[in-house]
Design a protein around this motif. Sequence first.
Motif, PDB file in Angstrom:
ATOM      1  N   ILE A 104      47.439  44.364 113.963  1.00 15.99           N
ATOM      2  CA  ILE A 104      47.371  45.553 114.971  1.00 15.99           C
ATOM      3  C   ILE A 104      48.279  45.283 116.347  1.00 15.99           C
ATOM      4  CG2 ILE A 104      45.756  46.496 116.635  1.00 15.99           C
ATOM      5  CD1 ILE A 104      43.587  46.029 114.582  1.00 15.99           C
ATOM      6  N   GLN A 105      48.338  44.165 116.962  1.00 16.25           N
ATOM      7  CA  GLN A 105      48.889  43.945 117.960  1.00 16.25           C
ATOM      8  C   GLN A 105      50.384  43.729 117.901  1.00 16.25           C
ATOM      9  OE1 GLN A 105      47.026  41.547 121.050  1.00 16.25           O
ATOM     10  NE2 GLN A 105      45.022  41.686 120.366  1.00 16.25           N
ATOM     11  N   SER A 107      51.997  45.079 115.212  1.00 17.59           N
ATOM     12  CA  SER A 107      52.495  46.504 114.932  1.00 17.59           C
ATOM     13  C   SER A 107      52.560  47.398 116.353  1.00 17.59           C
ATOM     14  CB  SER A 107      51.546  47.094 113.914  1.00 17.59           C
ATOM     15  OG  SER A 107      51.390  46.428 112.607  1.00 17.59           O
ATOM     16  N   ARG A 108      51.473  47.242 117.086  1.00 13.23           N
ATOM     17  CA  ARG A 108      51.870  48.020 118.329  1.00 13.23           C
ATOM     18  C   ARG A 108      53.156  47.849 118.992  1.00 13.23           C
ATOM     19  NH1 ARG A 108      45.574  47.399 120.491  1.00 13.23           N
ATOM     20  NH2 ARG A 108      44.600  49.098 119.216  1.00 13.23           N
ATOM     21  N   ILE A 127      48.045  49.348 111.759  1.00 12.84           N
ATOM     22  CA  ILE A 127      47.016  49.647 112.917  1.00 12.84           C
ATOM     23  C   ILE A 127      45.795  50.415 112.310  1.00 12.84           C
ATOM     24  CG2 ILE A 127      46.442  50.802 115.036  1.00 12.84           C
ATOM     25  CD1 ILE A 127      49.639  50.350 115.584  1.00 12.84           C
ATOM     26  N   THR A 131      42.188  48.426 111.892  1.00 15.52           N
ATOM     27  CA  THR A 131      41.186  48.542 112.851  1.00 15.52           C
ATOM     28  C   THR A 131      39.931  49.052 111.843  1.00 15.52           C
ATOM     29  OG1 THR A 131      42.681  49.497 114.425  1.00 15.52           O
ATOM     30  CG2 THR A 131      40.528  50.314 114.547  1.00 15.52           C
TER      31      THR A 131
END
Length: 228
Positions: A104-105, A107-108, A127, A131
């Motif tokens: 997630i991080q 990809s952000r 993400i 999630t």
Amino acid sequence: MKRLILPLLGAGLLALNACSTTDSSTTTSATDAASTSATGTAADATATTATDTANTAMAPASADSSPAMQDGSMAKADPTGPTAPHADDKEFMMSAAHSDQNEIQLSRMALTKDVSANAKTLANQMIADHTKSTANLKPIAAKAGVTLPLGMDAEHKALAPTMAKLTGKEFETKYLAQMVTDHQKTANTLAAHKTMTKNTALNGWITTTLPVVEQHLSMAHKDSNMKM
């Protein structure tokens, strides 16, 4: 006396002529045989070469060059390969939550960089899916008395500052390679723990999550190959 000599000379000449004819015939036959043998050998060699060439052309291609492997469509979990720690359910669930946060991080971060449309599509799916993965794992962990971590693991925390300094193609190449590495490890971990856990709910979560992770692995493989 002359009458006796002439017949003898004639007989001698006939004998010599006969020998000469025989020798010539023998020589000719030997020459012809040698020529025929040489021609036959050359023909055999040509035929053998042609056969070998045909056999080589019909030989199946090596499985290692399969296009399916090159585009990542056959990417699968390997429970005997490298995995994250999973000595018990608690350690496994914490590792799984860390894995979700890693993807997630990173990809952000990818969405803030000048990367290709394919990389952005991959990042958005990472993400959304990771999630959802954590959200589905939370009630199972809570019932087992496990508090899930909310951040990346130590390895990815150390990696993040280095990746943050990269831009454009350099970042994208690193990001895609990391997605391949991370998802192969995660898929392996899921497959391995599925055979270990006695928790029915956790086993069901793995059954649902593993195909999604394998899909991510395939996408990352494909996008990584396109960058090469």
